[in-house]
Design a protein around this motif. Structure first.
Motif, PDB file in Angstrom:
ATOM      1  N   GLU A 165       0.900  -1.258   0.011  1.00 34.32           N
ATOM      2  CA  GLU A 165       0.117   0.053  -0.086  1.00 34.32           C
ATOM      3  C   GLU A 165       0.907   1.268  -0.080  1.00 34.32           C
ATOM      4  O   GLU A 165       0.393   2.246  -0.286  1.00 34.32           O
ATOM      5  CB  GLU A 165      -0.873   0.051   1.362  1.00 34.32           C
ATOM      6  CG  GLU A 165      -0.197  -0.268   2.633  1.00 34.32           C
ATOM      7  CD  GLU A 165      -1.105  -0.220   3.642  1.00 34.32           C
ATOM      8  OE1 GLU A 165      -2.285   0.772   3.651  1.00 34.32           O
ATOM      9  OE2 GLU A 165      -0.974  -0.902   4.679  1.00 34.32           O
ATOM     10  N   TYR A 166       2.239   1.152   0.197  1.00 35.50           N
ATOM     11  CA  TYR A 166       2.772   2.381   0.313  1.00 35.50           C
ATOM     12  C   TYR A 166       3.804   2.188  -0.731  1.00 35.50           C
ATOM     13  O   TYR A 166       4.823   3.260  -1.162  1.00 35.50           O
ATOM     14  CB  TYR A 166       4.027   2.310   1.514  1.00 35.50           C
ATOM     15  CG  TYR A 166       3.186   2.209   2.754  1.00 35.50           C
ATOM     16  CD1 TYR A 166       2.480   3.218   3.309  1.00 35.50           C
ATOM     17  CD2 TYR A 166       3.350   0.956   3.609  1.00 35.50           C
ATOM     18  CE1 TYR A 166       1.714   2.951   4.544  1.00 35.50           C
ATOM     19  CE2 TYR A 166       2.451   0.763   4.676  1.00 35.50           C
ATOM     20  CZ  TYR A 166       1.694   1.995   5.224  1.00 35.50           C
ATOM     21  OH  TYR A 166       0.921   1.811   6.454  1.00 35.50           O
TER      22      TYR A 166
ATOM     23  N   TYR B  37       9.226  -3.848   2.152  1.00 38.16           N
ATOM     24  CA  TYR B  37       7.743  -4.352   2.045  1.00 38.16           C
ATOM     25  C   TYR B  37       7.244  -4.150   3.539  1.00 38.16           C
ATOM     26  O   TYR B  37       7.941  -4.425   4.476  1.00 38.16           O
ATOM     27  CB  TYR B  37       7.579  -5.657   1.646  1.00 38.16           C
ATOM     28  CG  TYR B  37       6.327  -5.857   0.785  1.00 38.16           C
ATOM     29  CD1 TYR B  37       6.283  -5.271  -0.797  1.00 38.16           C
ATOM     30  CD2 TYR B  37       5.130  -6.426   1.236  1.00 38.16           C
ATOM     31  CE1 TYR B  37       5.400  -5.746  -1.453  1.00 38.16           C
ATOM     32  CE2 TYR B  37       4.103  -6.742   0.323  1.00 38.16           C
ATOM     33  CZ  TYR B  37       4.190  -6.436  -0.945  1.00 38.16           C
ATOM     34  OH  TYR B  37       3.042  -6.492  -1.825  1.00 38.16           O
ATOM     35  N   ASP B  38       5.947  -3.756   3.701  1.00 38.14           N
ATOM     36  CA  ASP B  38       5.243  -3.832   5.017  1.00 38.14           C
ATOM     37  C   ASP B  38       5.225  -5.409   5.266  1.00 38.14           C
ATOM     38  O   ASP B  38       4.558  -6.119   4.606  1.00 38.14           O
ATOM     39  CB  ASP B  38       3.898  -3.179   4.580  1.00 38.14           C
ATOM     40  CG  ASP B  38       3.012  -3.203   6.008  1.00 38.14           C
ATOM     41  OD1 ASP B  38       3.131  -2.302   6.962  1.00 38.14           O
ATOM     42  OD2 ASP B  38       2.243  -4.108   6.186  1.00 38.14           O
TER      43      ASP B  38
END
Length: 341
Positions: A156-157, A165-166
């Motif tokens: 999402e970022y 990565y989240d």
């Protein structure tokens, strides 16, 4: 093939440590992709091909309030698949002078040559399992026709690499791939328990297991602040009745799409979907049948050793095994994940 043990110059008095500094290679986890975690020892030393039969069916029925004059029937279609075998060989040579020189290094030369030859053959087996000898023929797991290839999408970022990565999003993405893997082979319901295996480079999977602790955000999500990406995947899968395991092979670095790292996700052995009472998969009871997803064949469990005396008092020892490349016979059970590091 050389035995290099040069003469030494030492200061006296001195102490010599008897233990050796031995060069280590990675103990590959690639064979975890196979049913039982090892090749099938079934072929003979002179078999040039391995074949396996397959049976497919299409059943037509007629539903009506009155009987019909023409009734459809089942169509059974048999076919077969095959893969080549390859003879892997290596040679060791030594004489009494080599043995004496090695002894000054506290090395038993015949034993060292034996293990070195065996390691070379095992590494060649790993290469055949993952990459095959003739990739154009679909040999090797990563060249499997019909296997599902997936590239890590942005989070999402907008992050697209393993280290940026989240972590929570990564665990959810991996779980979604497990859902797709199980769904493609009907591995749900009926108390089915799968052993799902991830095989990839250390730098990717250890990042998931040790470094990527799921971040705390404004809403509650599994493992936030306490669990890593890998632990979240394992815990959620365990609660659903499955087991997730991680294995390492650094030769998969750069083998994914666009030079990304490759992570293999597979279920080496499926369970037969079965329900009590009316079972719409009752044809699955036919025997004999295999539950394997990935296969590799060998003519023996360990390399054959053939020692032979040669002129001038030396010994030559050949070690050999006949093997196949890695062979995925159920492509629905093999996912090739490309993860930029």
């Amino acid at each position: 093939m050389a035995n290099l043990f040069p003469a030494q110059t030492r200061v006296s008095p001195h102490f010599s440590e008897p233990d050796l500094i031995v060069t280590y290679a990675q103990a590959s986890g690639a064979f975890a992709a196979l049913q039982g975690g090892k090749p099938r020892v079934k072929i003979s030393k002179d078999d040039l091909y391995v074949y396996i039969n397959a049976l497919d069916l299409r059943t037509e029925t007629l539903s009506a309030q009155a009987g019909a004059n023409y009734l459809p029937s089942a169509t059974l279609k048999g076919t077969y698949y095959g893969t080549q075998t390859y003879l892997v060989r290596t040679r060791s040579i030594w004489d009494e002078q080599d043995i004496a020189a090695a002894a000054h290094y506290a090395v038993s030369l015949p034993a060292a040559q034996d293990l070195a030859a065996r390691q070379g053959i095992y590494q060649q087996m790993r290469t055949g399992l993952l990459y095959g000898y003739q990739p154009a023929n679909g040999e090797g797991l990563i060249n499997t026709a019909g296997a599902t290839s997936v590239t890590l999408p942005p989070d999402e970022y907008g992050n697209t690499t393993v280290v940026t990565y989240d972590n929570g999003a990564m665990s959810l993405w991996l779980l979604s791939q497990i859902v797709n893997l199980k769904s493609g082979m009907y591995q749900s319901g009926a108390q089915i328990t799968n052993r799902i295996r991830f095989i990839g480079p250390q730098r990717v999977l250890l990042q998931f297991q040790l470094a990527n602790i799921v971040q705390v955000v404004a809403y509650q999500r599994p493992g936030a602040g306490t669990s890593t990406t890998a632990e979240v995947v394992q815990n959620v899968a365990r609660e659903a009745g499955d087991e997730v395991e991680y294995y390492y092979d650094d030769t998969l670095i750069g083998k994914g799409a666009g030079g990304a790292d490759m992570v293999i996700m597979t279920i080496p052995e499926i369970e037969q979907p079965d329900m009590p009472g009316i079972n719409t998969n009752v044809f699955g009871d036919i025997q004999p049948a295999t539950k394997a997803v990935n296969l590799q064949y060998a003519d023996m469990a360990a390399p054959m050793k053939i020692p032979t005396p040669i002129p001038d008092g030396a010994i030559t020892e050949v070690q050999q095994m006949r093997i196949t490349s890695g062979w995925c016979i159920r492509p629905q059970g093999l996912y090739l994940l490309s993860l930029p590091y």
